[in-house]
Design a protein around this motif. Sequence first.
Motif, PDB file in Angstrom:
ATOM      1  N   LEU A 192       0.855  -1.136   0.017  1.00 42.59           N
ATOM      2  CA  LEU A 192       0.020   0.387  -0.447  1.00 42.59           C
ATOM      3  C   LEU A 192       0.490   1.290   0.120  1.00 42.59           C
ATOM      4  O   LEU A 192       0.023   2.300  -0.640  1.00 42.59           O
ATOM      5  CB  LEU A 192      -1.153  -0.330   0.951  1.00 42.59           C
ATOM      6  N   GLU A 196       0.298   4.887  -2.292  1.00 37.20           N
ATOM      7  CA  GLU A 196       0.727   6.449  -1.699  1.00 37.20           C
ATOM      8  C   GLU A 196       1.605   6.543  -1.943  1.00 37.20           C
ATOM      9  O   GLU A 196       1.245   7.676  -1.874  1.00 37.20           O
ATOM     10  CB  GLU A 196       0.395   5.165  -0.091  1.00 37.20           C
ATOM     11  N   GLU A 248      -7.060  -1.076  -2.193  1.00 38.38           N
ATOM     12  CA  GLU A 248      -7.025  -0.607  -1.000  1.00 38.38           C
ATOM     13  C   GLU A 248      -6.880   0.614  -0.968  1.00 38.38           C
ATOM     14  O   GLU A 248      -7.360   1.700  -0.355  1.00 38.38           O
ATOM     15  CB  GLU A 248      -5.713  -1.034  -0.435  1.00 38.38           C
ATOM     16  N   LEU A 249      -5.882   1.222  -1.352  1.00 30.02           N
ATOM     17  CA  LEU A 249      -5.796   2.386  -1.301  1.00 30.02           C
ATOM     18  C   LEU A 249      -6.902   3.347  -2.048  1.00 30.02           C
ATOM     19  O   LEU A 249      -6.925   4.760  -1.372  1.00 30.02           O
ATOM     20  CB  LEU A 249      -4.115   3.503  -1.882  1.00 30.02           C
ATOM     21  N   LYS A 252      -9.227   3.497   1.071  1.00 32.76           N
ATOM     22  CA  LYS A 252      -8.822   4.538   1.869  1.00 32.76           C
ATOM     23  C   LYS A 252      -9.079   5.311   1.654  1.00 32.76           C
ATOM     24  O   LYS A 252      -9.410   6.709   2.427  1.00 32.76           O
ATOM     25  CB  LYS A 252      -7.249   3.634   2.107  1.00 32.76           C
ATOM     26  N   ARG A 253      -8.167   6.339   0.371  1.00 28.48           N
ATOM     27  CA  ARG A 253      -8.952   7.664   0.593  1.00 28.48           C
ATOM     28  C   ARG A 253      -9.768   8.240  -0.478  1.00 28.48           C
ATOM     29  O   ARG A 253     -10.385   8.986  -0.756  1.00 28.48           O
ATOM     30  CB  ARG A 253      -7.532   8.389   0.164  1.00 28.48           C
ATOM     31  N   LYS A 282     -14.550  -2.391  -0.237  1.00 25.66           N
ATOM     32  CA  LYS A 282     -15.163  -1.307   0.159  1.00 25.66           C
ATOM     33  C   LYS A 282     -16.071  -2.079   0.727  1.00 25.66           C
ATOM     34  O   LYS A 282     -17.071  -1.536   1.418  1.00 25.66           O
ATOM     35  CB  LYS A 282     -16.151  -0.673  -1.260  1.00 25.66           C
TER      36      LYS A 282
END
Length: 283
Positions: A192, A196, A248-249, A252-253, A282
């Motif tokens: 990740l 990121e 995942e990123l 997350k964002r 999600k």
Amino acid sequence: MVRFGTAGNPDRFYADGKKKSIEMPKWLHDNGLTAYEYQCSKGVKISKDTAEKLGAAAAENDVFLSIHAPYYISLSSVDPEKRDNSITYILKTLEAAKYCGAKRIVVHAGSCSKMTREEALHLACETLKKAADAAKAEGLDDIFVCPETMGKINQLGTVDEVIEMCKVSETFLPCVDFGHVNAREMGSLNALSDFEAIVDKIQNALGKEKAKRFHVHFTRIAFTAGGEKCHLPYADDSFGPAFDPFAELIAKRNLEPVIICESPGTQDVDALTYKSILEGMKK
């Protein structure tokens, strides 16, 4: 929203008896995908009539269109004529995009040749500035030009170089090909934090909005000491990058990129795999 789609037409499209690219938007919609990158990699040969029909089909089926500009564009050529020709190719691609309602075109910068990377980047930015000015003069500046990260080490197109190109004009947006980044950096994208770091660079240099909605190419790519060798289907995990850390990123964002898959022949299947992975993140 995050959009997933294909670069060009996959094998299954033809297996279903389809032949023409104007059939792609409905086919993609029916198969659960929402983006299509029309390929002008060998030249902008699409007619105005065909482009308009493609655009109408995309609008009817909620498919986001982008166009890949010709591969032979060389923004950093030492030959001024080749740089001027590259501006013409960009304008022709923008014109085709206008006809079909595409909001983005993807552009390769070219190689560093025998120059330093700094010299090549300077020439590329200079060429892009002229292209941006010409696009504005012709009313084509409502379409994003997306310089792409490149996979071979001798090519211009690291993440940092693409960001510098995008600083030339507000009408430029990064196209991050994560397979290319991974290939030129010998398998750097694994966690990740690796993904990121790239998005953080974009946000710090170009702002939160462009970091949220940047253009993405995502495909596994085999590489050698010189960088990119060839694209692979996602099922072949002998090389990366894996999509899970990027998914995942995104979750997350709350990112909203357009994600185009360039797998050879299986780009639709693999784009649907990416979509499924993200949906799983999600939940």
